[in-house]
Scaffold this motif. Structure first.
Motif, PDB file in Angstrom:
ATOM      1  N   THR A 159       1.880   8.622  -4.496  1.00 60.88           N
ATOM      2  CA  THR A 159       0.447   8.577  -3.746  1.00 60.88           C
ATOM      3  C   THR A 159       0.641  10.156  -3.237  1.00 60.88           C
ATOM      4  O   THR A 159      -0.719  11.183  -2.767  1.00 60.88           O
ATOM      5  CB  THR A 159       0.143   7.467  -3.398  1.00 60.88           C
ATOM      6  OG1 THR A 159      -0.505   6.286  -4.029  1.00 60.88           O
ATOM      7  CG2 THR A 159      -1.085   7.812  -2.255  1.00 60.88           C
ATOM      8  N   THR A 192      -6.841   7.498   0.464  1.00 60.83           N
ATOM      9  CA  THR A 192      -6.030   8.520   0.561  1.00 60.83           C
ATOM     10  C   THR A 192      -6.328   9.846  -0.060  1.00 60.83           C
ATOM     11  O   THR A 192      -6.251  11.229  -0.831  1.00 60.83           O
ATOM     12  CB  THR A 192      -4.850   8.197  -0.659  1.00 60.83           C
ATOM     13  OG1 THR A 192      -5.201   7.747  -2.042  1.00 60.83           O
ATOM     14  CG2 THR A 192      -3.807   7.374  -0.098  1.00 60.83           C
ATOM     15  N   SER A 228      -4.359  -2.814  -6.637  1.00 58.69           N
ATOM     16  CA  SER A 228      -5.874  -2.694  -5.403  1.00 58.69           C
ATOM     17  C   SER A 228      -6.296  -4.191  -5.674  1.00 58.69           C
ATOM     18  O   SER A 228      -7.650  -4.487  -5.091  1.00 58.69           O
ATOM     19  CB  SER A 228      -6.371  -1.276  -5.687  1.00 58.69           C
ATOM     20  OG  SER A 228      -6.506  -1.501  -7.340  1.00 58.69           O
ATOM     21  N   SER A 249       0.721  -0.954  -0.232  1.00 66.87           N
ATOM     22  CA  SER A 249      -0.095   0.046   0.212  1.00 66.87           C
ATOM     23  C   SER A 249       1.059   1.106  -0.210  1.00 66.87           C
ATOM     24  O   SER A 249       0.517   2.676  -0.752  1.00 66.87           O
ATOM     25  CB  SER A 249      -1.144  -0.366   1.204  1.00 66.87           C
ATOM     26  OG  SER A 249      -1.606  -1.114   0.961  1.00 66.87           O
ATOM     27  N   TRP A 250       1.978   1.462   0.885  1.00 61.55           N
ATOM     28  CA  TRP A 250       2.155   2.382   1.060  1.00 61.55           C
ATOM     29  C   TRP A 250       3.564   2.769   0.091  1.00 61.55           C
ATOM     30  O   TRP A 250       4.203   3.532  -0.324  1.00 61.55           O
ATOM     31  CB  TRP A 250       3.687   2.140   1.883  1.00 61.55           C
ATOM     32  CG  TRP A 250       2.859   2.031   3.368  1.00 61.55           C
ATOM     33  CD1 TRP A 250       2.327   0.874   3.927  1.00 61.55           C
ATOM     34  CD2 TRP A 250       1.660   3.468   4.225  1.00 61.55           C
ATOM     35  NE1 TRP A 250       1.797   1.523   5.787  1.00 61.55           N
ATOM     36  CE2 TRP A 250       2.021   2.577   5.009  1.00 61.55           C
ATOM     37  CE3 TRP A 250       2.189   4.430   3.851  1.00 61.55           C
ATOM     38  CZ2 TRP A 250       1.157   3.446   6.619  1.00 61.55           C
ATOM     39  CZ3 TRP A 250       1.584   5.272   4.831  1.00 61.55           C
ATOM     40  CH2 TRP A 250       1.155   4.932   6.145  1.00 61.55           C
ATOM     41  N   LYS A 273      -1.499   1.054  -9.894  1.00 58.14           N
ATOM     42  CA  LYS A 273      -2.236   0.922  -9.065  1.00 58.14           C
ATOM     43  C   LYS A 273      -3.897  -0.210  -8.960  1.00 58.14           C
ATOM     44  O   LYS A 273      -4.278  -0.539  -7.686  1.00 58.14           O
ATOM     45  CB  LYS A 273      -3.036   2.702  -8.777  1.00 58.14           C
ATOM     46  CG  LYS A 273      -1.798   3.063  -7.937  1.00 58.14           C
ATOM     47  CD  LYS A 273      -2.548   4.438  -7.635  1.00 58.14           C
ATOM     48  CE  LYS A 273      -1.701   5.217  -7.602  1.00 58.14           C
ATOM     49  NZ  LYS A 273      -1.527   6.705  -7.186  1.00 58.14           N
ATOM     50  N   MET A 318       2.695   2.081  -3.657  1.00 55.48           N
ATOM     51  CA  MET A 318       2.105   2.701  -5.340  1.00 55.48           C
ATOM     52  C   MET A 318       2.623   4.051  -4.895  1.00 55.48           C
ATOM     53  O   MET A 318       2.341   5.245  -4.335  1.00 55.48           O
ATOM     54  CB  MET A 318       0.371   2.724  -4.412  1.00 55.48           C
ATOM     55  CG  MET A 318      -0.232   1.287  -4.035  1.00 55.48           C
ATOM     56  SD  MET A 318      -0.542   0.522  -4.999  1.00 55.48           S
ATOM     57  CE  MET A 318       0.927  -0.836  -4.883  1.00 55.48           C
ATOM     58  N   ILE A 376       2.017   4.683 -13.562  1.00 52.42           N
ATOM     59  CA  ILE A 376       1.104   4.277 -12.382  1.00 52.42           C
ATOM     60  C   ILE A 376      -0.004   4.141 -12.390  1.00 52.42           C
ATOM     61  O   ILE A 376      -0.567   3.280 -11.353  1.00 52.42           O
ATOM     62  CB  ILE A 376       0.677   6.389 -11.624  1.00 52.42           C
ATOM     63  CG1 ILE A 376       2.051   7.003 -11.918  1.00 52.42           C
ATOM     64  CG2 ILE A 376      -0.279   6.630 -10.572  1.00 52.42           C
ATOM     65  CD1 ILE A 376       1.625   8.756 -11.523  1.00 52.42           C
ATOM     66  N   LEU A 423      -6.176   3.063  -1.106  1.00 54.58           N
ATOM     67  CA  LEU A 423      -5.836   3.997  -1.450  1.00 54.58           C
ATOM     68  C   LEU A 423      -7.141   5.080  -1.639  1.00 54.58           C
ATOM     69  O   LEU A 423      -6.943   6.665  -1.873  1.00 54.58           O
ATOM     70  CB  LEU A 423      -6.165   3.980  -2.985  1.00 54.58           C
ATOM     71  CG  LEU A 423      -4.210   3.017  -3.419  1.00 54.58           C
ATOM     72  CD1 LEU A 423      -4.955   1.556  -5.035  1.00 54.58           C
ATOM     73  CD2 LEU A 423      -3.477   3.843  -3.860  1.00 54.58           C
TER      74      LEU A 423
END
Length: 343
Positions: free
Chosen positions: A127, A341, A328, A121-122, A324, A124, A320, A338
């Motif tokens: 972000t 964010t 996801s 997750s961190w 993602k 991606m 990107i 995500l």
């Protein structure tokens, strides 16, 4: 008569040996001392480890954690810190944490993301525009779920601390689009999502341990590095590469964990002391990391590093989106992360 005496001697020796083994078994513990005489509270000397140098913000956060442990426990808890991979690479660290030979680990999210998918997750890409934005998600529900998942690995997830966002340091030239990275060998930290991102933009991602980076950059084995400013300053890579592009393409947390075996030996009260001490230390460390972002940038400029800022990321959008979308779909936690964010 002699045979009878010899039998008594051997019997006594056997009893003494058994008694000695029992005492040794009762007293063996790598992280805690035996309870003090007179019913006093338990005392502990914990071991913690990480990969960075002592000047790095993660080490300073670990020092703060030790101070808080000692203060909150009235001196019953002390922390021995082994920095710069003194206890081996992170793979070995995790094995020692699983058995309780080490009590605490400040592990790179990069390595741990190879063991637990949700930690990607961190990573991606693009972000967070700043470290401060990343820090705001530290207590979000998806992040708490990531920490909870670590229990399946024999670890108690305590918190995330940060070193700063990631940027690109090259021996030659700044970065304005993926074209500037085509075919370039870029040292990355070994993480599935990071590998996928650099591959998607056409670079040649090259994972390697931190101690090998300086020489590899110096000899041309790699053309550049994916790096946070704190590591860039503490490892002095700017001595051999002086083109820095501020991209903020990733953030770089450490996952702070405790051995589940060690945690379960603590009383409920002492478990709370550990949690409170780490929260206070990370709160401090986050602010220190934010402060260092600007200080480190000034240090690099004064050292003669040529600094540019990537202001338009539109050329990176296809890569990107690809990364993602892939992650996801693989992990509901990443999808939730995500979504957080953009709230």
């Amino acid at each position: 008569m002699k045979q009878k005496t010899r039998f008594k001697f051997l019997s006594l020796l056997a009893v003494v040996s058994i008694f000695t083994l029992i005492l040794a078994a009762c007293g063996s513990n790598t992280s805690t001392n035996s309870a003090n005489e007179g019913g006093k509270e338990q005392t502990y000397t914990f071991k913690a480890t990480h990969v960075t140098q002592e000047t790095h913000v993660w080490h300073q956060t670990a020092l703060k954690f030790g101070e808080e442990l000692e203060k909150l426990s009235n001196g019953r808890m002390k922390l021995e810190i082994y920095p710069a991979s003194q206890l081996g690479p992170e793979k070995d660290m995790v094995q020692q944490l699983e058995t309780g030979a080490i009590d605490f680990g400040f592990l790179t999210n990069a390595y741990m993301s190879t063991r637990q998918e949700s930690l990607n997750s961190w990573f991606m890409p693009f972000t967070f525009k700043s470290l401060d934005e990343a820090v705001q998600l530290r207590g979000s529900e998806p992040v708490l779920q990531m920490l909870k998942e670590l229990e399946s690995q024999g670890l108690v997830g305590l918190d995330f601390a940060f070193a700063g966002n990631r940027h690109i340091l090259m021996k030659e030239g700044h970065i304005a689009s993926p074209e500037d990275l085509k075919g370039k060998k870029i040292r990355i930290i070994g993480s599935p999502a990071i590998q996928d991102f650099w591959t998607a933009i056409g670079a040649g991602p090259t994972a390697m341990p931190l101690p090998e980076v300086y020489t590899s950059l110096q000899t041309g084995v790699i053309d550049g590095i994916d790096i946070d400013l704190d590591a860039l300053v503490t490892e002095k890579y700017y001595e051999i590469a002086d083109h820095l592009t501020l991209t903020n393409h990733l953030t770089f947390p450490t996952v702070i964990v405790m051995s589940k075996a060690s945690f379960n030996k603590l009383s409920a009260e002492d478990q709370e002391i550990v949690k409170q001490a780490i929260k206070t230390a990370v709160d401090w460390g986050v602010q220190e990391a934010l402060k260092r972002e600007q200080e480190n940038l000034e240090t690099l400029k004064q050292a003669g590093v040529k600094v540019s800022e990537l202001s338009d990321i539109s050329a990176f959008e296809p890569a990107i989106k690809r990364v993602k979308d892939k992650y996801s779909q693989q992990s509901p936690i990443i999808q939730s992360f995500l979504e957080e964010t953009i709230k």
